[in-house]
Design a protein around this motif. Structure first.
Motif, short mmCIF file in Angstrom:
data_model
loop_
_atom_site.label_atom_id
_atom_site.label_comp_id
_atom_site.label_asym_id
_atom_site.label_seq_id
_atom_site.Cartn_x
_atom_site.Cartn_y
_atom_site.Cartn_z
N SER A 47 42.03 58.73 32.75
CA SER A 47 42.28 57.44 32.11
C SER A 47 40.99 56.66 31.97
O SER A 47 40.24 56.48 32.92
N THR A 48 40.73 56.17 30.75
CA THR A 48 39.50 55.41 30.49
C THR A 48 39.72 53.91 30.54
O THR A 48 38.79 53.14 30.35
N ALA A 49 40.94 53.49 30.77
CA ALA A 49 41.28 52.06 30.80
C ALA A 49 41.01 51.48 32.18
O ALA A 49 41.61 51.92 33.17
N PRO A 50 40.14 50.50 32.28
CA PRO A 50 39.83 49.91 33.59
C PRO A 50 41.07 49.42 34.34
O PRO A 50 41.11 49.48 35.58
N ALA A 51 42.09 48.95 33.64
CA ALA A 51 43.27 48.39 34.29
C ALA A 51 44.04 49.43 35.10
O ALA A 51 44.84 49.07 35.97
N THR A 52 43.83 50.70 34.83
CA THR A 52 44.55 51.76 35.54
C THR A 52 43.84 52.23 36.80
O THR A 52 44.32 53.09 37.50
N TRP A 53 42.66 51.65 37.07
CA TRP A 53 41.90 52.01 38.26
C TRP A 53 42.15 50.96 39.33
O TRP A 53 42.11 49.76 39.07
N ASN A 54 42.39 51.42 40.57
CA ASN A 54 42.94 50.56 41.60
C ASN A 54 41.90 49.88 42.49
O ASN A 54 42.14 48.77 43.00
N TYR A 55 40.78 50.54 42.71
CA TYR A 55 39.75 49.99 43.60
C TYR A 55 38.41 50.03 42.90
O TYR A 55 38.12 50.97 42.15
N TRP A 56 37.57 49.03 43.19
CA TRP A 56 36.28 48.89 42.50
C TRP A 56 35.16 48.62 43.49
O TRP A 56 35.36 47.93 44.50
N GLY A 57 33.99 49.17 43.17
CA GLY A 57 32.78 48.83 43.90
C GLY A 57 32.24 47.49 43.44
O GLY A 57 32.77 46.87 42.51
N GLN A 58 31.15 47.07 44.08
CA GLN A 58 30.61 45.73 43.82
C GLN A 58 29.73 45.68 42.57
O GLN A 58 29.39 44.60 42.11
N GLY A 59 29.37 46.83 42.04
CA GLY A 59 28.50 46.87 40.87
C GLY A 59 27.04 46.96 41.25
O GLY A 59 26.61 46.39 42.26
N THR A 60 26.28 47.70 40.44
CA THR A 60 24.85 47.81 40.67
C THR A 60 24.14 47.84 39.31
O THR A 60 24.61 48.48 38.37
#
Length: 124
Positions: A105-118
């Motif tokens: 799935s390429t849709a961000p809304a379907t991903w449950n956990y996220w890192g802080q970004g770099t």
């Protein structure tokens, strides 16, 4: 507390390489799909690459195929993104993510956990 903690990134010249890492803590993500997204200034977050739970299958957006490689080490609860032949248009904040849904799935809304970004910045 569940966390995805990212490391790596920085400033590199065009044609150079960087490796991003994303370590999970608080729970085991070995059964989750893992992925990387990026967001450039003024643009929406976009899918970059993903990998299934055991590392046997990967999926890439067309613009990074042949240049980026995603991999994972479940023993270390870590996912990696090796980025080679970097281009100025790869400049963005990169985020790792984990999903209980399909790793394709390429849709961000379907991903449950996220890192802080770099931040990854590629100079020309």
């Amino acid at each position: 507390q569940v966390q995805l903690v990212q490391s790596g990134g920085g400033l590199v010249q065009a044609g150079g390489s960087l490796r991003l890492s994303c370590a999970a803590s608080g729970r085991t993500f070995s059964s989750y799909g893992k992925g990387w997204f990026r967001q450039a200034p003024g643009k929406e977050r976009e899918f970059v690459a993903s990998i299934n739970w055991n590392g046997g299958s990967t999926y890439y957006t067309d613009s990074v195929k042949g240049r980026f490689t995603i991999s994972r080490d479940n023993a270390k609860n870590t996912v990696y993104l090796q980025m080679n032949s970097l281009k100025p248009e790869d400049t963005a904040v990169y985020y790792c993510a984990a999903t209980v849904s399909t790793y394709r799935s390429t849709a961000p809304a379907t991903w449950n956990y996220w890192g802080q970004g770099t931040q990854v910045t590629v100079s020309s």
